[in-house]
Design a protein around this motif. Sequence first.
Motif, PDB file in Angstrom:
ATOM      1  N   ASP A   1       2.961  -6.559   6.049  1.00 38.96           N
ATOM      2  CA  ASP A   1       2.281  -7.354   5.271  1.00 38.96           C
ATOM      3  C   ASP A   1       2.373  -8.798   6.008  1.00 38.96           C
ATOM      4  O   ASP A   1       1.602  -9.645   5.832  1.00 38.96           O
ATOM      5  CB  ASP A   1       3.040  -7.499   3.956  1.00 38.96           C
TER       6      ASP A   1
ATOM      7  N   SER B   1      -0.202  -8.900  -1.358  1.00 37.64           N
ATOM      8  CA  SER B   1       0.353  -7.750  -0.796  1.00 37.64           C
ATOM      9  C   SER B   1       1.665  -7.736  -0.332  1.00 37.64           C
ATOM     10  O   SER B   1       2.698  -7.166  -0.762  1.00 37.64           O
ATOM     11  CB  SER B   1      -0.480  -7.176   0.237  1.00 37.64           C
TER      12      SER B   1
ATOM     13  N   ARG C   1       0.007  -9.328   8.472  1.00 34.81           N
ATOM     14  CA  ARG C   1      -1.433  -9.641   7.953  1.00 34.81           C
ATOM     15  C   ARG C   1      -1.773 -11.003   7.502  1.00 34.81           C
ATOM     16  O   ARG C   1      -2.601 -11.602   7.612  1.00 34.81           O
ATOM     17  CB  ARG C   1      -1.635  -8.616   6.824  1.00 34.81           C
TER      18      ARG C   1
ATOM     19  N   PRO D   1      -3.893 -10.384   1.465  1.00 34.90           N
ATOM     20  CA  PRO D   1      -2.919 -10.251   2.244  1.00 34.90           C
ATOM     21  C   PRO D   1      -1.505 -10.839   1.571  1.00 34.90           C
ATOM     22  O   PRO D   1      -0.433 -10.283   1.660  1.00 34.90           O
ATOM     23  CB  PRO D   1      -2.954 -10.748   3.698  1.00 34.90           C
TER      24      PRO D   1
END
Lengths: 434, 470
Positions: free
Chosen positions: B89, B105, B92, B102
């Motif tokens: 993550d 997340s 990202r 992202p």
Amino acid sequence: MAGTRIGLAARLLFFWVVANFSALALAHVTPNSEGQLDLYDDRVELEVIIPAAEYSFASEHPAANDAQSLKLAETYLSNQIGLISPSGNRWTTEIYEARFVSDAGPIDLRGRIVLRPPAGEGARSFDLVWNAVVREVPDHFALVMLRSDWGGKIGSQSEVLGSVRNGNTVVKVRQGRSSEWTRFANAVRLGADHILQGLDHLAFLLALVLTAPLLFQEGKWQSRKDLGPSIRSVAILISGFTVGHSATLIAASLWGWSLPSGPVEVVISLSILVAALHALKPIFPQREAFAATAFGLVHGLGFAGFLSSTDAELSRNIVTLLGFNLGIELMQLAIASVVVSALVILASTRFYSWVRVGLALVCAFLALFWTFDRLVGLPINLVEATDAAIEALSQYLLVTAFIVILFGIYSRTNLKWFGRFQWFSRFGLSRRPS
Amino acid sequence: MLPPLVNMQDGCVSARTRFAALRWQNGPRSVWRGPALVLAALLIVAAGEYLLNREDEPARVQFALAAPDFGPADYQAHSETLKDRLELDRERVARAPGEWLPRASLASALLADFRVTGRVESLEIARREYSLVQSLAPEPAGAPLALADFALATHDIAAAKSALVVFSRSAVPPTPIERSEAFAMHSDIAFYKADLAAAHQRLAQAEGLAAGSGIHIRQALLLRSTGEFDGALTRLAHASTSTSRTPLTLASIALQAGVIESSRGNYAKARNWYETAERLFPGYWLTRLHLAEARLVAGEDVQAIAELESIVEQSPRPEAMDMLALIYRVKGQRAKSLEWSRRASAIWRQRVAEFPNAYGAHAAEHELVFGDPNRALALAIQNRRARPYGEARILLANTLIANGQPEIALDELIAAEASGWRSATLYAAKAQASDLLGHTDNAETYREQAISLNPEIFAARTRMVWLAHG
């Protein structure tokens, strides 16, 4: 919305972990201290109970019953707990019976502190200063209660006076003037309580009245007396016992007669044995009143011993002494009236001989048990268990006596109705043919 | 000679005649009749007592804790998985720093990490990330449900409510699972607001949309809070057969079952559950804490101290430090007790400064037992204001008692009881407040009520229960 789906499963699964975790460490249960005050004319006695763990934590002393640890505990108590007069003078402190004991729970430090006011000051107004443990343990408090005050409060039901904790370590006690009437009422109550708790005196009385409804004929207990003579016999017996114990109680208390309590207690238990054997087989027929008076003299010495051990002042004061004796008589009469009524009713049934023999045997067994205990000292657990059993038994007997009385009254008033059922009348509850 | 059984005059057998025959056979003065009658009376009384007092055996609850469906096998493996997820993550986010998805997340992964490991740093970063998500995503886009989840994790009820309002305005129709989760969160809010009826209702709505272990576990928590321990265990058993049977979920179910048993004084059973949890998901620090507590309750101080010190060595957890301080207090070892309580105090204060809602209650309890009662009161008031549910009221009541205000404490406890909250600690606190107010008869009644919920509530060993008293 895509973001909401991210880790959705994880949230569904784990949210409750947080919920669970949030429930941790709240509402922790902790033991607290307690102080019970008993007020007397010349002093105040304070029974303290402090959880042993908190005591050790606060004092850094061991919680043990060896001489050195107990000495440390006594010093701690006398340094941390005290009384101050409204004038600001500190009272003298003596510590008695400091022990670490477990009474169906965690171990506690228990001690009795006797506090006396400075000369010329009364013992009814003071500030209790309690620093033990509360300074060191933030959530600890000590509940301060007034248990007894002979001149100011009837009974020994504790009343909360206040509490001490960190930041507030003083409880002010202002009890006002004492009253002679309250003192007398407390003495009556003490006498009544003593009879209720003094199972040996009750056992003696029971054994003694078992034969009251019966006639002595041909060397054994035979047919029963009528109601009037039965009650007369009981009245004479109880009066004899009362005269006997009152004489020694008053004499021993006022003139300070004292006999060692051990032998007195043994003779009391032997008196129960003699009365029980007499109920089984006549030993001193038609001289029961004399025996009751003679044994009453010994029981009176027991009462006097109890009274002086409770508070010597009470036994020297004629008002409280009479109150104590009156309490004994009232309770004795209350119990005897129930028990004797039941016995008189039961005596009209065929199975009274079983009742008499059974109760006499129970009394004889108890007498032997108490005699052995008072002579050689039986294991404490055994004594406690037996005492509990006797207490339960006496409660059952009292309830049974009430039921018998009610049953007796009912059967006498509804005889015609009962008469229809032969089996019932055969059971022994019919009116005795005159 | 037997009397005739037939009445010659009317030709039938009368009951009286039959009775006479029986009497003749037994003998007119049978000595057994009296005792037999007494025995019969006793038997009738005993049978009546049994019938009146017998309690229905609780239905045997069947848990399905063996053979998890999927997921990391132990705490170590789970931590590794979370670490991998976090790395992914972060990568990202690094590639698209201006996009909110992202970051949402990553924040969610950080929150998951906090929940399992208890690392406050993860919570702190998650807060920052969610803040960025809110600034990057135009409302009602973004991750309102995740935000509500985060707010609830930090006990910020107002923020959770706002996020759920945003969620309700979503342009894209939410899935049944998302709606179910939203209802579950509404239930959590109602629970914290002491509206237990609404909490049950919302959970029923959630269950209607998508039943899962999370719903059953919430139901169990609700039932535990009203003293319905058997019902709570049944709900947990349902949870164990439900979806997402990972080792961590099953261990957590076992842990929760142990907490319920502990709440009603079944300490041996509680310990069995904690051991089951450890077997299902080895190495989990929360299980280890509960196991240490179970050992303390069983009097195994040495093992408990070793376990707690080992937990603290791995991570400076103030709960473990508080437990150590308590053990040493009970052992009368002041210096050691103070050493641990001071270490815990520093951490709690720091955490309260960062997340006052999330850690206020814990810090209040710590201050109450080891620190400053005034500070404990301030924290407990703040906590009760944010979440006026039973547990917060009990905590506040205890701090009020420690600050010499038993009357207000009793009012708080009465309010908790009125909300439906039932626990032995509630009644124990009521008894204490009543004692202080001189209402000794009431105190005795409350003590009996406490004992009826947890027969061990006033036992010496119960004071060692630091975590799982409910």
